[in-house]
Write a protein that holds these residues in place. Structure first.
Motif, PDB file in Angstrom:
ATOM      1  N   GLY A 281       0.782  -1.228   0.000  1.00 42.92           N
ATOM      2  CA  GLY A 281       0.000   0.000   0.000  1.00 42.92           C
ATOM      3  C   GLY A 281       0.814   1.277   0.000  1.00 42.92           C
ATOM      4  O   GLY A 281       0.271   2.370   0.208  1.00 42.92           O
ATOM      5  N   LEU A 282       2.117   1.181  -0.262  1.00 41.84           N
ATOM      6  CA  LEU A 282       2.974   2.360  -0.249  1.00 41.84           C
ATOM      7  C   LEU A 282       2.741   3.206  -1.500  1.00 41.84           C
ATOM      8  O   LEU A 282       2.729   2.690  -2.619  1.00 41.84           O
ATOM      9  N   SER A 283       2.597   4.534  -1.325  1.00 44.33           N
ATOM     10  CA  SER A 283       2.398   5.448  -2.453  1.00 44.33           C
ATOM     11  C   SER A 283       3.659   6.277  -2.680  1.00 44.33           C
ATOM     12  O   SER A 283       4.487   6.440  -1.775  1.00 44.33           O
ATOM     13  N   LEU A 284       3.789   6.823  -3.884  1.00 37.66           N
ATOM     14  CA  LEU A 284       4.940   7.673  -4.214  1.00 37.66           C
ATOM     15  C   LEU A 284       4.949   8.931  -3.359  1.00 37.66           C
ATOM     16  O   LEU A 284       6.010   9.402  -2.921  1.00 37.66           O
ATOM     17  N   GLU A 285       3.771   9.461  -3.092  1.00 35.59           N
ATOM     18  CA  GLU A 285       3.673  10.663  -2.269  1.00 35.59           C
ATOM     19  C   GLU A 285       4.208  10.414  -0.865  1.00 35.59           C
ATOM     20  O   GLU A 285       4.926  11.242  -0.299  1.00 35.59           O
ATOM     21  N   GLN A 286       3.874   9.252  -0.320  1.00 36.45           N
ATOM     22  CA  GLN A 286       4.356   8.927   1.023  1.00 36.45           C
ATOM     23  C   GLN A 286       5.851   8.644   1.016  1.00 36.45           C
ATOM     24  O   GLN A 286       6.572   8.994   1.957  1.00 36.45           O
ATOM     25  N   ALA A 287       6.339   8.023  -0.063  1.00 38.28           N
ATOM     26  CA  ALA A 287       7.767   7.688  -0.151  1.00 38.28           C
ATOM     27  C   ALA A 287       8.642   8.929  -0.261  1.00 38.28           C
ATOM     28  O   ALA A 287       9.842   8.866   0.030  1.00 38.28           O
ATOM     29  N   THR A 288       8.072  10.052  -0.703  1.00 36.81           N
ATOM     30  CA  THR A 288       8.840  11.293  -0.852  1.00 36.81           C
ATOM     31  C   THR A 288       8.353  12.375   0.110  1.00 36.81           C
ATOM     32  O   THR A 288       8.549  13.571  -0.148  1.00 36.81           O
ATOM     33  N   PRO A 360       0.840   6.291   9.298  1.00 33.78           N
ATOM     34  CA  PRO A 360       1.592   6.945   8.229  1.00 33.78           C
ATOM     35  C   PRO A 360       2.954   7.465   8.684  1.00 33.78           C
ATOM     36  O   PRO A 360       3.948   7.342   7.960  1.00 33.78           O
ATOM     37  N   GLU A 364       6.674   6.278   7.298  1.00 32.74           N
ATOM     38  CA  GLU A 364       7.622   7.259   6.771  1.00 32.74           C
ATOM     39  C   GLU A 364       8.939   7.232   7.534  1.00 32.74           C
ATOM     40  O   GLU A 364      10.014   7.402   6.938  1.00 32.74           O
TER      41      GLU A 364
END
Length: 395
Positions: A281-288, A360, A364
């Motif tokens: 469930g990891l998103s690009l927005e959360q990864a950055t 979240p 992160e």
């Protein structure tokens, strides 16, 4: 003799570096497979230890972190004491350099994190997360890529990492401590004082130190403190001088007996328990996210700038010397290794952002710590690999 003893002591560590890496990789694979739920359930399962009226119940994760890792910190403390009294760090200028470098390696990552969080609008309370160096993983990477380099570099890294870790523990005590129990804490102090007095008599048998450490550990848990700190404190009172009756040094004896278990059991098990992170469930927005970038760059940029810059400054001001027989390129590679955060960084992340393990903020934190640690490990491996080949070619 001191140099030979240090080299012999570290042979097992070098051989077990691969096992530690395999355990960490296995944890990531399991956590992201069909076995993931069972893996996390196992880590959260509680188990009771009862010895007569004494009872202690903790999760598997806590038993590994507070129990087995206390033995690791004991061995680290013993090694540091031996090097200060008999080995590489008996020269005050050589001891000064890793201590000063550790201070720089805590200040610069905090500044980098706060600068990024301020620019990107991230949470400021995460600044302590990138301050700590993971001793176990840093030494494992060093063991794999730096076999032809001077052992003084490993001692420098070990000393810096333990000072760094103690600094992180002090920060935890100041920023996050609550509910510390006074009576068990006084018991810890009493046992350490009694052990220090007993250490002046060379006839103290080995079981005394075993029972003493067990007592200090138990009271530390009851007090609500980190067992890593008191394990290092206990190591400081173990005598290095040989006993009169058999000529054996309790400190060297303990290091020799415990080190294989730490290298082949404690550290791989710890890596397997702590490296498992699910990316479902990891998103690009959360990864950055700003928190991820702040932690990652705090570890990768802040650590190398702080450690190398402080070591260079100590040498330039003639208040410390770089590790004997080493070059500045090799020392820079070791400075990069200090950006491997992991253990204490993840622990501080839990304290700085309390909540569910899959919140979240916690995701992160883990991404930032893993990203910064991986970048640091890869860059350090490349630099130290080049340095090792240069030394081999010019040998």
């Amino acid at each position: 003799m001191a140099r030979k003893f240090t080299l012999d002591f570290l042979k097992t560590e070098a051989a077990s570096g691969g096992a530690l890496g395999v355990a960490a990789l296995a944890a990531l694979i399991v956590a992201n497979s069909a076995l993931g739920p069972a893996y996390f359930a196992w880590l959260k399962s509680e188990h009771l230890l009862q010895l007569g009226p004494l009872m202690l119940e903790m999760t598997i994760s806590e038993w590994i972190k507070e129990g087995l890792m206390a033995v690791f910190f004991l061995v680290v403390g013993l090694e540091i004491k031996y090097e200060i009294l008999r080995g590489e760090l008996s020269d005050p200028k050589k001891l000064a350099t890793p201590v000063i470098a550790a201070a720089g390696g805590m200040i610069a990552p905090a500044l980098v994190y706060l600068g990024i969080s301020g620019a990107l609008g991230g949470p400021h309370q995460g600044w302590p997360i990138p301050l700590a160096t993971d001793i176990a993983f840093a030494l494992a990477v060093f063991a794999v890529v730096a076999r032809n380099l001077p052992s003084s570099l490993r001692v420098f890294l070990l000393t810096l990492a333990i000072v760094d870790d103690l600094g992180a523990i002090a920060l935890i005590a100041v920023l996050f401590s609550s509910g510390v129990q006074l009576m068990p804490l006084l018991g810890v102090a009493g046992l350490l004082i009694a052990g220090g007095v007993a250490a002046r008599f060379r006839k103290v048998p080995a079981p005394f130190w075993v029972l003493g450490f067990a007592g200090v550990w138990w009271l530390t848990v009851q007090a609500g403190l980190s067992t890593s700190l008191t394990a290092v404190a206990f190591a400081a009172i173990v005598p290095v001088n040989p006993r009169k009756e058999d000529g054996q040094s309790p400190l060297k004896e303990a290091m020799h007996d415990l080190h294989p278990y730490v290298s082949w059991l404690v550290l791989p098990l710890f890596a397997f328990a702590k490296a498992g992170v699910s990316f479902a469930g990891l998103s690009l927005e959360q990864a950055t996210a700003p928190l991820v970038i702040g932690i990652a760059l705090g570890l990768f940029l802040g650590k190398q700038i702080g450690v190398f810059g402080a070591a260079w400054l100590a040498s330039a001001l003639k208040i410390g010397n770089k590790p004997s027989g080493s070059t500045w390129l090799e020392l820079y590679g070791v400075s990069l290794l200090c950006g491997i955060g992991f253990t204490m960084s993840l622990f501080i992340g839990v304290l700085a952002f309390p909540g569910a393990i899959d919140s979240p903020e916690q995701v992160e934190v883990k991404l930032g710590v893993l990203g910064g640690s991986l970048l640091s490990a890869l860059a350090a491996g490349a630099i130290l690999g080049v340095a090792a080949r240069r030394r081999k070619n010019f040998a």
